[in-house]
Design an enzyme around this catalytic site. Structure first.
Site, PDB file in Angstrom:
ATOM      1  N   HIS A  24       0.856  -1.194   0.000  1.00 39.83           N
ATOM      2  CA  HIS A  24       0.000   0.000   0.000  1.00 39.83           C
ATOM      3  C   HIS A  24       0.883   1.231   0.000  1.00 39.83           C
ATOM      4  CE1 HIS A  24       0.789  -1.058   4.223  1.00 39.83           C
ATOM      5  NE2 HIS A  24       0.830   0.250   4.452  1.00 39.83           N
TER       6      HIS A  24
ATOM      7  N   HIS B  22       0.726   5.229   1.307  1.00 35.97           N
ATOM      8  CA  HIS B  22       0.015   6.260   2.069  1.00 35.97           C
ATOM      9  C   HIS B  22       0.007   7.531   1.228  1.00 35.97           C
ATOM     10  CE1 HIS B  22       0.182   4.304   6.150  1.00 35.97           C
ATOM     11  NE2 HIS B  22       1.160   3.649   5.560  1.00 35.97           N
TER      12      HIS B  22
HETATM   13  P1  AMP Z   1       1.503   0.654   7.566  1.00 31.86           P
HETATM   14  O1  AMP Z   1       1.827   0.997   8.996  1.00 31.86           O
HETATM   15  O2  AMP Z   1       2.339   1.338   6.544  1.00 31.86           O
HETATM   16  O3  AMP Z   1       1.468  -0.854   7.367  1.00 31.86           O
HETATM   17  O4  AMP Z   1       0.038   1.207   7.308  1.00 31.86           O
HETATM   18  C1  AMP Z   1      -1.120   0.516   7.671  1.00 31.86           C
HETATM   19  C2  AMP Z   1      -2.183   1.545   7.860  1.00 31.86           C
HETATM   20  O5  AMP Z   1      -3.440   0.872   7.847  1.00 31.86           O
HETATM   21  C3  AMP Z   1      -2.122   2.340   9.161  1.00 31.86           C
HETATM   22  O6  AMP Z   1      -1.947   3.734   8.873  1.00 31.86           O
HETATM   23  C4  AMP Z   1      -3.463   2.059   9.828  1.00 31.86           C
HETATM   24  O7  AMP Z   1      -3.997   3.192  10.484  1.00 31.86           O
HETATM   25  C5  AMP Z   1      -4.310   1.618   8.653  1.00 31.86           C
HETATM   26  N1  AMP Z   1      -5.433   0.759   8.969  1.00 31.86           N
HETATM   27  C6  AMP Z   1      -5.442  -0.305   9.804  1.00 31.86           C
HETATM   28  N2  AMP Z   1      -6.661  -0.880   9.814  1.00 31.86           N
HETATM   29  C7  AMP Z   1      -7.437  -0.171   8.939  1.00 31.86           C
HETATM   30  C8  AMP Z   1      -8.787  -0.270   8.509  1.00 31.86           C
HETATM   31  N3  AMP Z   1      -9.625  -1.232   8.963  1.00 31.86           N
HETATM   32  N4  AMP Z   1      -9.249   0.638   7.624  1.00 31.86           N
HETATM   33  C9  AMP Z   1      -8.431   1.625   7.159  1.00 31.86           C
HETATM   34  N5  AMP Z   1      -7.139   1.760   7.532  1.00 31.86           N
HETATM   35  C10 AMP Z   1      -6.644   0.872   8.411  1.00 31.86           C
END
Ligand code: AMP
Length: 119
Positions: A105, A107
């Protein structure tokens, strides 16, 4: 490789892509889905994810270059649609770099004082 072939039962983002877990979706495309981060770090904080499950950005780049390009073009489209010309893209890769969800993903962050500044 299609997203169906790579679907991972244990992956949160696979389940969001499949519509099994609700999310605030702002874009759906052939190869990508974008939804608002549940814990936003900026006024605009959207995650753009490939439909295909790969554990990180390098893995999706190796497996599916078109989907990887879409992450970047879709991020721009979402930023513009949300009223932002300027934005930051962040790929966390590995737990040591803050990755918590092991489905590739990017951001998309925009507005205010953006976190994760590298320069
Ligand atoms: P990373 O830390 O780069 O793996 O990013 C994962 C992101 O997913 C974090 O910023 C979380 O806040 C986000 N996240 C976790 N669960 C959900 C969810 N159910 N819906 C939307 N975002 C989420």
């Amino acid at each position: 490789m299609t997203s169906d072939e790579t679907f991972d039962e244990s992956c949160l983002f696979c389940k969001i892509v499949a519509g099994q877990i609700p999310a605030d979706v702002v874009h759906t495309g052939e190869r990508t889905v974008a939804f608002r981060d549940i814990a936003p770090k900026a006024p605009l904080h959207v995650l753009v994810v490939p439909r295909e499950h790969q554990p990180n950005a390098a893995a999706i780049a190796a497996s599916n270059p078109a989907a990887t390009a879409d992450l970047i073009t879709v991020a721009r489209e979402v930023a513009i649609a949300e009223g932002y010309d300027d934005y930051r893209l962040v790929f966390n890769t590995g737990a040591g770099a803050g990755q918590t969800v092991f489905h590739a993903h990017v951001h998309l962050l925009a507005g205010g004082d953006l976190p994760f500044a590298a320069g």
